[in-house]
Design a protein around this motif. Structure first.
Motif, PDB file in Angstrom:
ATOM      1  N   ALA A 189      -3.750   0.435   3.120  1.00  0.00           N
ATOM      2  CA  ALA A 189      -2.909   0.848   4.255  1.00  0.00           C
ATOM      3  C   ALA A 189      -3.688   0.804   5.563  1.00  0.00           C
TER       4      ALA A 189
ATOM      5  N   VAL B 106       0.681   4.261  -2.725  1.00  0.00           N
ATOM      6  CA  VAL B 106       0.429   5.648  -2.321  1.00  0.00           C
ATOM      7  C   VAL B 106       1.544   6.574  -2.810  1.00  0.00           C
TER       8      VAL B 106
ATOM      9  N   LEU C 288      -4.545   3.892   0.001  1.00  0.00           N
ATOM     10  CA  LEU C 288      -4.865   4.334   1.364  1.00  0.00           C
ATOM     11  C   LEU C 288      -5.779   3.329   2.068  1.00  0.00           C
TER      12      LEU C 288
ATOM     13  N   SER D  64       0.824  -1.210   0.000  1.00  0.00           N
ATOM     14  CA  SER D  64       0.000   0.000   0.000  1.00  0.00           C
ATOM     15  C   SER D  64       0.858   1.259   0.000  1.00  0.00           C
ATOM     16  N   THR D  65       1.976   1.225   0.718  1.00  0.00           N
ATOM     17  CA  THR D  65       2.863   2.388   0.745  1.00  0.00           C
ATOM     18  C   THR D  65       3.425   2.668  -0.644  1.00  0.00           C
TER      19      THR D  65
END
Length: 353
Positions: free
Chosen positions: A185, A66, A182, A62-63
């Motif tokens: 995350a 993003v 997001l 997820s990072t």
């Protein structure tokens, strides 16, 4: 980011290798400290658990999404120019290669990126497996296995001479990728809370995703100022492992991003392990684990090259730009890994390594 003075001073190829080194060191430190590994996450999931390995993988993924989608919205990169997107993708390669790679990483007890990290910290099992992986990857790229790879990859390819951008294909707004990242995350952070994962490990897990975004930004910046064509790319270890091996075997080989990436991961992982006193020599526990590791490494070498990337190259790097074949390959890696763990009955295959 003005990199023209750097390029003029040391040249385009050394700059590409330097950028690979920087991205590799960042990845090596973050992956060693977070214990990031797709294989560990798939094994944990296959056994009906949603614990720290799954949480770390989801946070890393997820990072990356993003950071990359944010960088694209800010104009720092244009993923339509990425190597993954600019050439036809192979659906058949993603399916077959993903399944083979996923099964292989369970046998080898680590995905290709994880093996490289462990090798730098003294794990001799990973050294042997990593060398086999690199040799078979090179054989699949331009050696005896290349015709087989070409045949399987050509069975079903993407139309139009390019890969498929999932967001564009589904007619979704530009911000959708960032929103998806997001949301994943948030799921990762909730799993982290339930499993009492410390903030330090979460930061380093995020650092793995940041390393992927860093690779995209640096190579894109170089491509904008270079006289010769430069591939816009980021972290992956199938092709780079083969290219790095050939760089040290062929005096005519050229410096490039890949050649800086692999040594960078080794330097970063070794340094992180040294500072935390985690350097430790480890070997095979017996003939069966050694056999499995060698077979698994060979499967990853061929499967990764057929799928167009490894667990990092497809699962994080390609996934972060929503390349269609990368997402399919990632899904198949999960299926292949979980299936192999079920076939092994989980015997002698701890979720961590």
């Amino acid at each position: 980011m003005d990199i023209v003075p750097l390029v003029e001073r040391i040249g385009e190829s050394p700059t590409a290798a330097l950028f690979g080194l920087i991205a590799g060191i960042t990845f090596g430190v973050a992956a060693q400290r977070s214990r990031f590994c797709l294989r560990a996450a798939t094994v944990e999931f296959a056994r009906g658990m949603m614990q720290d390995k799954v949480a770390v993988w989801l946070l890393t993924f997820s990072t990356a999404v993003v950071w990359v989608q944010g960088a694209q919205m800010l104009g720092l990169i244009d993923t339509s120019e990425a190597r993954t997107m600019a050439v036809p993708g192979s659906w058949s390669g993603a399916i077959i290669g993903g399944l083979v790679f996923g099964a292989g990483m369970v046998l080898a007890r680590g995905c290709s990126g994880r093996l490289l990290v462990l090798a730098a910290t003294g794990n001799l099992r990973s050294v042997v497996s990593g060398l086999i992986f690199a040799v078979v990857a090179q054989m699949s790229l331009s050696g005896w296995l290349a015709p087989v790879r070409d045949y399987l990859a050509a069975l079903w390819i993407t139309p139009g001479g390019r890969n498929v951008n999932l967001l564009t294909a589904l007619h979704l707004p530009e911000q959708t990728g960032l929103v998806i990242g997001l949301l994943i995350a948030l799921i990762a952070l909730e799993l982290s809370r339930r499993n009492n994962i410390g903030w330090s490990r979460l930061v380093f897990a995020s650092g793995v995703g940041f390393a992927v975004a860093l690779g995209w930004v640096l190579t894109y910046a170089l491509a904008q100022v270079a006289f010769e064509p430069v591939q816009v790319e980021s972290l992956t270890f199938t092709g780079p492992s083969a290219n790095t091996l050939m760089f040290f075997l062929d005096r005519n080989a050229l410096l490039e991003f890949d050649v800086g990436l692999v040594p960078g991961v080794v330097i970063g992982s070794f340094t992180a392990a040294l500072l935390t006193k985690e350097l430790k020599f480890q070997g095979f526990e017996g003939p069966t684990p050694m056999r499995n590791a060698m077979i698994g490494a060979a499967m990853m070498g061929f499967g990764g090259m057929l799928a167009g990337g490894c667990a990092i190259g497809n699962g994080v790097t390609g996934g972060s730009i929503f390349a269609g074949t990368a997402w399919l390959a990632l899904f198949c890696m999960w299926i292949g890994g979980m299936s192999m763990d079920v076939l092994l009955g989980g015997r002698g295959q701890p979720a961590h390594i």
